[in-house]
Design a protein around this motif. Sequence first.
Motif, mmCIF file in Angstrom:
data_model
loop_
_atom_site.group_PDB
_atom_site.id
_atom_site.type_symbol
_atom_site.label_atom_id
_atom_site.label_comp_id
_atom_site.label_asym_id
_atom_site.label_seq_id
_atom_site.Cartn_x
_atom_site.Cartn_y
_atom_site.Cartn_z
ATOM 1 N N GLU A 65 0.807 -1.219 0.000
ATOM 2 C CA GLU A 65 0.000 0.000 0.000
ATOM 3 C C GLU A 65 0.844 1.275 0.000
ATOM 4 O O GLU A 65 0.339 2.360 -0.267
ATOM 5 C CB GLU A 65 -0.962 0.028 1.201
ATOM 6 N N TRP A 66 2.147 1.125 0.273
ATOM 7 C CA TRP A 66 3.043 2.288 0.255
ATOM 8 C C TRP A 66 3.840 2.357 -1.045
ATOM 9 O O TRP A 66 5.004 2.746 -1.060
ATOM 10 C CB TRP A 66 3.973 2.257 1.470
ATOM 11 N N PHE A 67 3.179 2.007 -2.141
ATOM 12 C CA PHE A 67 3.844 1.966 -3.455
ATOM 13 C C PHE A 67 4.352 3.337 -3.893
ATOM 14 O O PHE A 67 5.287 3.433 -4.699
ATOM 15 C CB PHE A 67 2.888 1.403 -4.516
ATOM 16 N N GLU A 68 3.750 4.423 -3.387
ATOM 17 C CA GLU A 68 4.206 5.765 -3.781
ATOM 18 C C GLU A 68 5.646 6.009 -3.334
ATOM 19 O O GLU A 68 6.414 6.685 -4.026
ATOM 20 C CB GLU A 68 3.272 6.829 -3.201
ATOM 21 N N LYS A 95 8.206 1.656 16.753
ATOM 22 C CA LYS A 95 6.967 2.263 17.241
ATOM 23 C C LYS A 95 7.287 3.665 17.744
ATOM 24 O O LYS A 95 8.095 3.844 18.653
ATOM 25 C CB LYS A 95 6.343 1.431 18.364
ATOM 26 N N PHE A 96 6.634 4.658 17.151
ATOM 27 C CA PHE A 96 6.920 6.050 17.461
ATOM 28 C C PHE A 96 6.223 6.500 18.742
ATOM 29 O O PHE A 96 5.190 5.970 19.139
ATOM 30 C CB PHE A 96 6.472 6.951 16.310
ATOM 31 N N ARG A 97 6.811 7.515 19.367
ATOM 32 C CA ARG A 97 6.228 8.159 20.548
ATOM 33 C C ARG A 97 6.730 9.602 20.596
ATOM 34 O O ARG A 97 7.650 9.975 19.878
ATOM 35 C CB ARG A 97 6.614 7.416 21.829
ATOM 36 N N ASN A 98 6.091 10.403 21.437
ATOM 37 C CA ASN A 98 6.460 11.820 21.582
ATOM 38 C C ASN A 98 6.554 12.507 20.215
ATOM 39 O O ASN A 98 7.536 13.184 19.901
ATOM 40 C CB ASN A 98 7.790 11.968 22.331
ATOM 41 N N ILE A 163 0.186 7.620 9.528
ATOM 42 C CA ILE A 163 0.376 6.623 10.593
ATOM 43 C C ILE A 163 0.237 7.259 11.970
ATOM 44 O O ILE A 163 0.106 6.546 12.976
ATOM 45 C CB ILE A 163 1.744 5.906 10.488
ATOM 46 N N PHE A 164 0.261 8.582 12.041
ATOM 47 C CA PHE A 164 0.132 9.270 13.324
ATOM 48 C C PHE A 164 -1.323 9.653 13.625
ATOM 49 O O PHE A 164 -1.591 10.355 14.597
ATOM 50 C CB PHE A 164 1.012 10.520 13.338
ATOM 51 N N GLU A 165 -2.251 9.212 12.778
ATOM 52 C CA GLU A 165 -3.665 9.528 12.968
ATOM 53 C C GLU A 165 -4.402 8.318 13.532
ATOM 54 O O GLU A 165 -4.215 7.201 13.069
ATOM 55 C CB GLU A 165 -4.320 9.906 11.638
ATOM 56 N N MET A 226 0.926 4.552 15.079
ATOM 57 C CA MET A 226 2.275 4.932 15.503
ATOM 58 C C MET A 226 3.357 3.919 15.088
ATOM 59 O O MET A 226 4.516 4.064 15.485
ATOM 60 C CB MET A 226 2.346 5.138 17.023
ATOM 61 N N MET A 227 2.987 2.906 14.317
ATOM 62 C CA MET A 227 3.964 1.917 13.884
ATOM 63 C C MET A 227 4.541 2.307 12.523
ATOM 64 O O MET A 227 3.808 2.654 11.601
ATOM 65 C CB MET A 227 3.335 0.537 13.785
ATOM 66 N N TYR A 228 5.850 2.265 12.413
ATOM 67 C CA TYR A 228 6.507 2.532 11.142
ATOM 68 C C TYR A 228 6.219 1.351 10.209
ATOM 69 O O TYR A 228 6.540 0.203 10.539
ATOM 70 C CB TYR A 228 8.010 2.665 11.391
ATOM 71 N N PRO A 229 5.593 1.581 9.058
ATOM 72 C CA PRO A 229 5.204 0.464 8.198
ATOM 73 C C PRO A 229 6.374 -0.230 7.510
ATOM 74 O O PRO A 229 6.234 -1.346 7.025
ATOM 75 C CB PRO A 229 4.270 1.118 7.176
ATOM 76 N N ILE A 230 7.522 0.445 7.474
ATOM 77 C CA ILE A 230 8.704 -0.123 6.819
ATOM 78 C C ILE A 230 9.499 -0.943 7.834
ATOM 79 O O ILE A 230 9.838 -0.457 8.908
ATOM 80 C CB ILE A 230 9.575 0.996 6.219
#
Length: 238
Positions: A65-68, A95-98, A163-165, A226-230
Amino acid sequence: SFKTGKDFEMFKFKGIENSPKYSEIAGDTIPFYTGKKITLEIPYYNRTEVTASVTAPAGYLIPQEWFELVDILKLHGIEVTRLETDQKFSVEKLKFRNVNFAETPYEGRFRVGFEYDTLTDTLLVSKGTFYIDVQQRSIGLILHLLEPDAPDSFVKWGFLNSIFEYKEYFEFYSMEPIAEKMAKDDVELYKEFTKRLNEDEKFKNSPRARLNFFYERSNYYDEKYMMYPILRVVKEIE
């Protein structure tokens, strides 16, 4: 990424003299150049210090889904392949935070800052997922685009802001009975909840935060939030 070091050498800078002059229009004193040539001895800070570095993984996995992002990688001459079958990999997930966004756009995008935690996992990755092997001449560019800490990474430039939404939310009336059951069924979870109540006054006084505590630990929580898809590939597992 780098920052300017503290060491310097003195340097002869050939410039043009300026003379301060008061401007009625500006309402302040501003510099005007006289045209006279001058030579100045100035400190030249020509040493840099590393502020962020990374050990390159074996490769990266990018969901279909991240083909762009893949289209941009290819425009830069980066070689990308696709998995022809489902394959198992040992990976690192971030996993992102802050998370914090810039208040104003820059070059048409809202840049984002963050911290993150690294999680190791073994996953069966589906057929069709994009794979970038770092063993190619553009390895430096690959790292700068796909490593979040890089100053010009895709994520810092706002290419992955979705991903932050939050994609799902809860209503009080629907979450309360679920939270009540979770508290009764899981003693350790309830201990963690009461500990938070005793230590965090803001949390204690917020009904939404209290229910959200259970929501984030329920089966209904969006695991991709918040998860990095890569994924960073440690190794392929036969």
